[in-house]
Design an enzyme around this catalytic site. Structure first.
Site, PDB file in Angstrom:
ATOM      1  N   THR A  88      57.989 -43.474 -47.521  1.00  0.00           N
ATOM      2  CA  THR A  88      58.099 -44.934 -46.756  1.00  0.00           C
ATOM      3  C   THR A  88      57.066 -45.973 -47.227  1.00  0.00           C
ATOM      4  OG1 THR A  88      56.892 -43.761 -45.131  1.00  0.00           O
ATOM      5  CG2 THR A  88      59.097 -44.264 -44.695  1.00  0.00           C
ATOM      6  N   ASP A 118      54.449 -29.077 -45.593  1.00  0.00           N
ATOM      7  CA  ASP A 118      54.782 -30.409 -46.266  1.00  0.00           C
ATOM      8  C   ASP A 118      54.430 -30.603 -47.492  1.00  0.00           C
ATOM      9  OD1 ASP A 118      55.969 -32.788 -46.804  1.00  0.00           O
ATOM     10  OD2 ASP A 118      54.724 -34.022 -45.344  1.00  0.00           O
ATOM     11  N   LYS A 122      53.191 -29.104 -38.372  1.00  0.00           N
ATOM     12  CA  LYS A 122      53.311 -29.690 -39.792  1.00  0.00           C
ATOM     13  C   LYS A 122      51.757 -29.462 -40.255  1.00  0.00           C
ATOM     14  CE  LYS A 122      53.928 -34.099 -41.394  1.00  0.00           C
ATOM     15  NZ  LYS A 122      53.152 -34.167 -42.524  1.00  0.00           N
ATOM     16  N   ARG A 133      49.404 -38.726 -34.426  1.00  0.00           N
ATOM     17  CA  ARG A 133      48.584 -39.206 -33.551  1.00  0.00           C
ATOM     18  C   ARG A 133      48.916 -39.410 -32.251  1.00  0.00           C
ATOM     19  NH1 ARG A 133      47.698 -43.466 -38.200  1.00  0.00           N
ATOM     20  NH2 ARG A 133      49.946 -42.716 -38.339  1.00  0.00           N
ATOM     21  N   ASP A 167      58.003 -30.787 -59.763  1.00  0.00           N
ATOM     22  CA  ASP A 167      57.648 -30.483 -61.371  1.00  0.00           C
ATOM     23  C   ASP A 167      58.930 -30.124 -61.932  1.00  0.00           C
ATOM     24  OD1 ASP A 167      56.072 -29.300 -63.619  1.00  0.00           O
ATOM     25  OD2 ASP A 167      54.518 -29.150 -62.086  1.00  0.00           O
ATOM     26  N   LYS A 208      55.818 -31.168 -50.547  1.00  0.00           N
ATOM     27  CA  LYS A 208      56.405 -32.121 -51.378  1.00  0.00           C
ATOM     28  C   LYS A 208      56.312 -31.839 -52.971  1.00  0.00           C
ATOM     29  CE  LYS A 208      55.708 -36.170 -48.640  1.00  0.00           C
ATOM     30  NZ  LYS A 208      54.804 -35.782 -47.483  1.00  0.00           N
TER      31      LYS A 208
HETATM   32  O1  C5P Z   1      50.403 -39.678 -36.803  1.00  0.00           O
HETATM   33  P1  C5P Z   1      51.883 -39.955 -37.047  1.00  0.00           P
HETATM   34  O2  C5P Z   1      52.779 -39.467 -35.919  1.00  0.00           O
HETATM   35  O3  C5P Z   1      52.167 -41.473 -37.660  1.00  0.00           O
HETATM   36  O4  C5P Z   1      52.202 -38.744 -38.298  1.00  0.00           O
HETATM   37  C1  C5P Z   1      53.345 -38.596 -39.019  1.00  0.00           C
HETATM   38  C2  C5P Z   1      53.064 -37.668 -39.972  1.00  0.00           C
HETATM   39  O5  C5P Z   1      54.385 -37.763 -40.519  1.00  0.00           O
HETATM   40  C3  C5P Z   1      52.061 -37.983 -40.799  1.00  0.00           C
HETATM   41  O6  C5P Z   1      51.654 -36.522 -41.225  1.00  0.00           O
HETATM   42  C4  C5P Z   1      52.700 -38.498 -41.996  1.00  0.00           C
HETATM   43  O7  C5P Z   1      52.031 -38.053 -43.225  1.00  0.00           O
HETATM   44  C5  C5P Z   1      54.163 -37.725 -41.987  1.00  0.00           C
HETATM   45  N1  C5P Z   1      55.329 -38.721 -42.824  1.00  0.00           N
HETATM   46  C6  C5P Z   1      55.408 -40.043 -42.390  1.00  0.00           C
HETATM   47  N2  C5P Z   1      56.383 -40.796 -42.807  1.00  0.00           N
HETATM   48  C7  C5P Z   1      57.187 -40.066 -44.056  1.00  0.00           C
HETATM   49  C8  C5P Z   1      56.673 -38.987 -44.523  1.00  0.00           C
HETATM   50  C9  C5P Z   1      55.739 -38.185 -43.702  1.00  0.00           C
HETATM   51  O8  C5P Z   1      54.767 -40.547 -41.358  1.00  0.00           O
HETATM   52  N3  C5P Z   1      57.981 -40.990 -44.713  1.00  0.00           N
END
Ligand code: C5P
Length: 231
Positions: free
Chosen positions: A117, A61, A34, A209, A66, A63
């Protein structure tokens, strides 16, 4: 349809860091990755072309949100990148989402972001003047995305059952906020393990992560993938 590969969120700050990270994996292994807006804006389409040249699947991603005409034009550009999944904001409306889907066709999955979120119920009531619960608003947006012909939504794994019940079993739920049991939660508020996400019916999991910052990213990826597939 469940995608067996966890989608790896490549939240790195430089192109070199991405290259170094990917070099951990055996040559030829096809990953699903992603790319977010920060990285895309900083590096541009070059990052997409690079990842495609290695054979990886790409979730872009960005998003988009517009007027329908602008989103349609932007989507026709993104379509040329041969990506596999892309996002729009459901708040852009049914017409905007439909235009985006019409341009993209079946070339890539088009999924909608509903309520972020990071949006609390208070924010939603004050700022958006939506006087329901966050879950109700998420389900409402998911229904609008379905009506517009989209393939699914990005959502919390906690919302998968509600969304599928209100739309259809095959309406895709792409779920971030995934943490293997015992790992650090970081800034995520509500998390699920890959096994729980499988059991609850997620179609795709997005993991950043726990893989990108692991001492052994390949081992972390494999363990998460196994837990996700086996459920
Ligand atoms: O590092 P981690 O597992 O928390 O990363 C989750 C990924 O998903 C990040 O790129 C974050 O921006 C994305 N994301 C999220 N929650 C959302 C939408 C996207 O954690 N509601």
């Amino acid at each position: 349809m469940r995608e067996e590969r966890p989608i790896i969120a490549l939240d790195f700050s430089s192109f070199d860091d991405v290259k170094i990270f990917l070099e951990h994996f055996p040559k030829g292994e096809k990953l699903y990755v992603k790319i977010g807006m920060e990285f895309f804006y900083a590096i541009g389409p070059e990052i997409v072309h690079y990842l495609k040249s290695l054979g990886h699947s790409i979730f872009l991603d960005l998003k988009l949100h517009d007027i329908p005409n602008t989103v349609r034009s932007a989507m026709s550009v993104l379509k040329t990148f041969e990506i596999d999944m892309v996002t729009v904001h459901a708040a852009g409306g049914v017409e905007m989402m439909r235009e985006a889907k019409n341009v993209l066709g079946d070339q890539a999955k088009l999924v909608a972001v509903t309520q972020l979120t990071s949006t609390s119920e208070e924010d939603m009531r004050n700022c958006q003047n939506i006087q329901t619960t966050v879950s109700e608003s998420v389900v409402n947006y998911a229904c609008k995305a379905k009506e517009a012909g989209l393939d699914g939504v990005v959502c919390s794994a906690q919302e998968v059952k509600l969304i599928k019940a209100a739309t259809s079993e095959d309406f895709l739920c792409v779920t971030p906020g995934i943490r293997p049991a015992g790992s650090e939660i970081g800034d995520q508020k509500r998390v699920m393990t890959p096994q729980e996400a499988h059991q609850i019916g997620s179609d795709y999991i997005v993991v950043g992560r726990p893989i990108t910052r692991a001492g052994d990213p390949v081992a972390a990826y494999r363990a998460i993938k196994t837990e996700w597939i086996d459920g």
